[in-house]
Design a protein around this motif. Structure first.
Motif, PDB file in Angstrom:
ATOM      1  N   TYR A 145       0.826  -1.199   0.000  1.00 42.69           N
ATOM      2  CA  TYR A 145       0.000   0.000   0.000  1.00 42.69           C
ATOM      3  C   TYR A 145       0.868   1.259   0.000  1.00 42.69           C
ATOM      4  O   TYR A 145       1.949   1.282   0.576  1.00 42.69           O
ATOM      5  CB  TYR A 145      -0.932  -0.020   1.211  1.00 42.69           C
ATOM      6  CG  TYR A 145      -1.678  -1.330   1.321  1.00 42.69           C
ATOM      7  CD1 TYR A 145      -2.761  -1.610   0.493  1.00 42.69           C
ATOM      8  CD2 TYR A 145      -1.259  -2.329   2.223  1.00 42.69           C
ATOM      9  CE1 TYR A 145      -3.426  -2.831   0.558  1.00 42.69           C
ATOM     10  CE2 TYR A 145      -1.921  -3.553   2.292  1.00 42.69           C
ATOM     11  CZ  TYR A 145      -3.000  -3.801   1.461  1.00 42.69           C
ATOM     12  OH  TYR A 145      -3.647  -5.007   1.523  1.00 42.69           O
ATOM     13  N   GLU A 150      -5.571   3.648   0.967  1.00 40.74           N
ATOM     14  CA  GLU A 150      -5.537   2.318   0.344  1.00 40.74           C
ATOM     15  C   GLU A 150      -5.673   1.225   1.413  1.00 40.74           C
ATOM     16  O   GLU A 150      -6.314   0.201   1.175  1.00 40.74           O
ATOM     17  CB  GLU A 150      -4.231   2.128  -0.434  1.00 40.74           C
ATOM     18  CG  GLU A 150      -4.112   2.981  -1.690  1.00 40.74           C
ATOM     19  CD  GLU A 150      -2.855   2.664  -2.466  1.00 40.74           C
ATOM     20  OE1 GLU A 150      -2.159   1.678  -2.134  1.00 40.74           O
ATOM     21  OE2 GLU A 150      -2.545   3.409  -3.419  1.00 40.74           O
ATOM     22  N   VAL A 151      -5.080   1.448   2.567  1.00 46.01           N
ATOM     23  CA  VAL A 151      -5.182   0.478   3.661  1.00 46.01           C
ATOM     24  C   VAL A 151      -6.633   0.340   4.107  1.00 46.01           C
ATOM     25  O   VAL A 151      -7.160  -0.773   4.259  1.00 46.01           O
ATOM     26  CB  VAL A 151      -4.301   0.908   4.852  1.00 46.01           C
ATOM     27  CG1 VAL A 151      -4.554   0.008   6.067  1.00 46.01           C
ATOM     28  CG2 VAL A 151      -2.822   0.872   4.470  1.00 46.01           C
ATOM     29  N   ALA A 154      -8.698  -1.514   1.519  1.00 47.83           N
ATOM     30  CA  ALA A 154      -8.416  -2.952   1.523  1.00 47.83           C
ATOM     31  C   ALA A 154      -9.100  -3.636   2.707  1.00 47.83           C
ATOM     32  O   ALA A 154      -9.669  -4.726   2.566  1.00 47.83           O
ATOM     33  CB  ALA A 154      -6.907  -3.178   1.572  1.00 47.83           C
TER      34      ALA A 154
END
Length: 330
Positions: A145, A150-151, A154
């Motif tokens: 990432y 983005e983390v 996800a």
């Protein structure tokens, strides 16, 4: 008759001198200066935040001649997540050794100690509170990432992500972060290492997805381009090379921060004279430019000196609040 009187007066003078000398000896014994090597116990591995804190204090104390010319020997006692070293200090009997023993101690030590053992702060002598530290989340060269958005995406998509860090307040910070994001800790899992330096080694090797760490242990790797901060677990952004990490508020969540305070304690059996001496030494250290510029500002900490009396009141309340939060009364 005169001779008898003279002898009597001389005897009285001698007794007076003896008692006076005895009184002076007691006064001397009531004071303290280091007279042998100082044993400084650190329950985290070399290279981590606690070690950096300890080494900076030690260097200033020696360079400013605040230890009466004595040597300071740092001993790393990391077995049992540091509990072996802490117990060694907690059970030390009164005497010369106790007066010459210091222990690096922080909130990240207190929480697991109170949770997992019968040791409490009452088994130690608070000496000086010196600084407050906060956390960031980092990615390494092998991380999947690029930023914390983005983390989150996800995690919301059901992917498992592994966060590596140290113990104590790092663990508490991870739990608070997972709760605020709204994901189970089984999915956003955590691997606890013996120190921040060990956790950094793990992310540099690609063994965890993310790292939680305080600035002191990580900043050199950020400057070298090996780590990148992607989230500040603080109400404000950090400065300098750490400024690129947004806060959770900027990402639409509430602030999550579990500040880690850093201090020095001794055995509960340490004499009052030694406590006063060491508390004053750390006050002098906290006022130096080497401490303020070379450690506090460089490592992005908050300077906050408390003497032994003030620190004891603070840590007693901190412990009581923490015990209540985990359902313990004592």
């Amino acid at each position: 008759m005169k001779r008898i009187l003279f002898v009597t007066l001389m005897a009285a003078v001698c007794l007076t001198l003896v008692f006076a000398q005895g009184g002076n000896e007691s006064a001397t014994n009531a004071s303290f200066v280091p007279s042998r090597n100082i044993d400084w116990i650190c329950t985290s591995s070399p290279g981590g935040g606690s070690d950096i804190f300890t080494r900076n204090l030690m260097d200033i104390m020696v360079n400013k001649n605040l230890v009466n010319g004595q040597k300071i020997i740092v001993q790393y006692k990391t077995d049992g997540a540091g509990e072996i070293g802490r117990n060694q200090v907690a059970t030390m009997k009164a005497g010369e050794q106790a007066d010459h023993t210091l222990l690096t101690f922080n909130s990240g030590d207190l929480m697991p100690m109170c949770k997992n053992t019968n040791n409490r702060i009452g088994n130690f002598q608070p000496i000086a509170f010196l600084a407050v530290d906060k956390h960031l989340i980092f990615i390494g060269e092998y991380s999947k990432y690029k930023n914390f958005k983005e983390v989150i995406a996800a995690l919301k998509a059901g992917k498992n992500i592994v966060l590596g860090g140290s113990k104590g307040d790092d663990v508490a910070c991870h739990a608070a972060l997972a709760k605020e994001i709204g994901v189970p800790e089984s999915q956003f899992s955590y691997i606890a290492h013996d120190s921040s330096s060990a956790a950094i080694t793990a992310i540099l090797g690609g063994h965890v997805d993310l790292l939680i760490c305080k600035p002191a242990a990580a900043i050199q790797y950020v400057e070298a381009g090996k780590l990148t901060p992607i989230l500040a677990l603080s109400s404000d952004r950090f400065t300098g090379v750490l400024n690129g990490a947004p806060t959770l508020v900027e990402l639409g969540y509430k602030t999550v921060e579990v500040p880690n305070w850093r201090s020095v304690v001794g055995p509960a059996s340490m004499s009052p004279a030694a406590v006063a001496y060491w508390s004053d030494v750390f006050k002098k250290v906290s006022e130096t430019s080497e401490w303020q510029d070379g450690y506090i500002n460089k490592q992005k900490l908050i300077s906050n000196y408390m003497d032994s009396v003030t620190f004891k009141k603070y840590v007693d309340k901190y412990q009581a609040d923490y015990l209540a939060s985990i359902g313990k009364t004592k």
